[in-house]
Design a protein around this motif. Structure first.
Motif, PDB file in Angstrom:
ATOM      1  N   TYR A   1       0.866  -1.177   0.000  1.00 56.38           N
ATOM      2  CA  TYR A   1       0.000   0.000   0.000  1.00 56.38           C
ATOM      3  C   TYR A   1       0.906   1.231   0.000  1.00 56.38           C
ATOM      4  O   TYR A   1       1.861   1.295   0.773  1.00 56.38           O
ATOM      5  CB  TYR A   1      -0.884   0.015   1.241  1.00 56.38           C
ATOM      6  N   TYR A   2       0.587   2.208  -0.848  1.00 48.38           N
ATOM      7  CA  TYR A   2       1.479   3.352  -0.968  1.00 48.38           C
ATOM      8  C   TYR A   2       0.698   4.622  -1.311  1.00 48.38           C
ATOM      9  O   TYR A   2      -0.326   4.563  -2.005  1.00 48.38           O
ATOM     10  CB  TYR A   2       2.539   3.099  -2.039  1.00 48.38           C
ATOM     11  N   PRO A   3       1.154   5.780  -0.820  1.00 52.14           N
ATOM     12  CA  PRO A   3       0.530   7.039  -1.196  1.00 52.14           C
ATOM     13  C   PRO A   3       0.668   7.276  -2.702  1.00 52.14           C
ATOM     14  O   PRO A   3       1.723   7.009  -3.285  1.00 52.14           O
ATOM     15  CB  PRO A   3       1.312   8.082  -0.399  1.00 52.14           C
TER      16      PRO A   3
ATOM     17  N   ALA B   1      -0.662   3.500   5.732  1.00 53.47           N
ATOM     18  CA  ALA B   1      -0.184   4.064   4.472  1.00 53.47           C
ATOM     19  C   ALA B   1      -0.805   5.429   4.195  1.00 53.47           C
ATOM     20  O   ALA B   1      -0.144   6.335   3.683  1.00 53.47           O
ATOM     21  CB  ALA B   1      -0.480   3.102   3.329  1.00 53.47           C
ATOM     22  N   SER B   2      -2.072   5.595   4.553  1.00 52.77           N
ATOM     23  CA  SER B   2      -2.766   6.855   4.281  1.00 52.77           C
ATOM     24  C   SER B   2      -2.258   8.007   5.136  1.00 52.77           C
ATOM     25  O   SER B   2      -2.602   9.165   4.902  1.00 52.77           O
ATOM     26  CB  SER B   2      -4.277   6.675   4.490  1.00 52.77           C
ATOM     27  N   GLN B   3      -1.414   7.689   6.119  1.00 58.25           N
ATOM     28  CA  GLN B   3      -0.790   8.729   6.940  1.00 58.25           C
ATOM     29  C   GLN B   3       0.590   9.121   6.404  1.00 58.25           C
ATOM     30  O   GLN B   3       1.255   9.982   6.978  1.00 58.25           O
ATOM     31  CB  GLN B   3      -0.674   8.255   8.388  1.00 58.25           C
ATOM     32  N   GLY B   4       1.004   8.496   5.298  1.00 61.83           N
ATOM     33  CA  GLY B   4       2.265   8.869   4.681  1.00 61.83           C
ATOM     34  C   GLY B   4       3.376   7.850   4.826  1.00 61.83           C
ATOM     35  O   GLY B   4       4.516   8.218   5.145  1.00 61.83           O
ATOM     36  N   PHE B   5       3.064   6.574   4.577  1.00 63.22           N
ATOM     37  CA  PHE B   5       4.059   5.511   4.581  1.00 63.22           C
ATOM     38  C   PHE B   5       3.787   4.555   3.426  1.00 63.22           C
ATOM     39  O   PHE B   5       2.647   4.421   2.969  1.00 63.22           O
ATOM     40  CB  PHE B   5       4.008   4.703   5.888  1.00 63.22           C
ATOM     41  N   VAL B   6       4.832   3.868   2.990  1.00 65.88           N
ATOM     42  CA  VAL B   6       4.651   2.700   2.133  1.00 65.88           C
ATOM     43  C   VAL B   6       4.611   1.491   3.056  1.00 65.88           C
ATOM     44  O   VAL B   6       5.521   1.310   3.874  1.00 65.88           O
ATOM     45  CB  VAL B   6       5.797   2.563   1.109  1.00 65.88           C
TER      46      VAL B   6
END
Length: 316
Positions: free
Chosen positions: A99-101, A133-138
């Motif tokens: 999962y990624y931004p 991921a939605s907070q800024g991580f892969v």
């Protein structure tokens, strides 16, 4: 709530590797020489009201200033896409889902690998991976090679998954290879401790109701948040999570969070308490984002979902 008033919740010097940057001032000088390549993405991701000096001080910040509501939300500020990785095309672990931004304008992101527990597969942690991921991580939510793999094997698989993620995955160009962490449930939590012990360059580790026959983790140098469950009968906190926490060095940034009235399988369903403190820990130590320290230090007060909390943050 309890607190261990020993060492402040501050970044600890790391022995080597890109995981511990050589100092913010040096990085800023380099960034200016390169024409602001690092500073521009950070400024885009930060809130418009953020002081320029604050943004410049940490080029790893991603996303707006956090609030309690923002870290409890089911989704953060970044739109997320996902891609499946077949076990047929990787070695050392069982494949999984990344999962990624979707943004390419905010700079690179830190990355986290998550391992499931004994007999489970990646579906057991599928609620948590996109939320982080939605907070800024892969985030790489992995399957293990077999469902009966023991903690030591799961630790090696977490590291193999991180290596694949930063070297060969389709998301590699979105990742800062020096900012990595590991998480896992049950034996995956035990594997998280194994991975942290084996690779001190990691930035963060979060075992969730972890299970491991090894109780002494005094060699771990990675900031570690241990999450236990009060009513866990499979990995009782008295013989697992608490001894893990107590064995970690007192000089380490560490915390112990016990979920009130929860069972061993609390991490397998959507859980706001697990999510908010995991996000805060990952942001604080993978992104060096001190804006999230407020949720970790001083210890949470009045949260009825937490039966016990310990940390190495002093309280005035």
């Amino acid at each position: 709530m309890q607190s261990d008033p020993t060492t402040p919740l501050r970044p600890q010097p790391r022995p080597s590797g890109p995981a511990r940057r050589a100092g913010t001032a040096a990085k800023l000088t380099l960034a200016l020489v390169l024409g602001g390549a690092l500073l521009a993405p950070a400024a885009q991701a930060a809130p418009l009201t953020a002081p320029t000096a604050h943004v410049a001080a940490n080029p790893y910040e991603r996303g707006p200033a956090p609030t309690n509501a923002s870290i409890e939300a089911l989704r953060g500020p970044f739109a997320v896409a996902e891609t499946n990785v077949s076990s047929l095309f990787v070695t050392g672990f069982g494949g999984g889902t990344i999962y990624y931004p979707t943004t390419t304008s905010a700079g690179t992101f830190g990355a986290v690998a998550i391992a499931p527990g004994y007999t489970a597969d990646k579906s057991s942690m599928a609620w948590l991976a996109p939320r982080i991921a939605s907070q800024g991580f892969v985030v790489f939510n992995i399957d293990t090679i077999t469902r009966s793999d023991q903690p030591a094997s799961r630790g090696r698989q977490l590291l193999a998954a991180l290596d694949y993620l930063v070297e060969d995955s389709s998301a590699a160009n979105r990742i800062d290879a020096g900012r990595l962490g590991v998480m896992g449930h049950s034996m995956g939590g035990g594997g998280t401790l194994e991975a942290a012990d084996d690779r001190p360059q990691l930035q963060a580790a979060i075992p969730l109701t972890g299970w491991n026959l090894t109780k002494n983790w005094s060699g771990v140098q990675v900031p570690t948040l241990i999450v236990g469950a009060e009513n866990d009968t499979i990995a009782p906190v008295a013989s697992h999570s608490k001894p893990f926490y107590n064995s970690l060095p007192s000089s380490l940034d560490k915390a112990y969070l016990e979920l009130d009235g929860a069972s061993h399988f609390a991490p397998n369903i959507s859980n706001t308490t697990i999510a908010k403190y995991s996000i805060s820990w990952l942001k604080r130590f993978i992104d060096d984002d001190t804006r999230y320290e407020q949720f970790l230090c001083p210890a949470p007060q009045g949260d009825r979902n937490i039966s016990e909390y310990r940390d190495t943050c002093p309280h005035s």
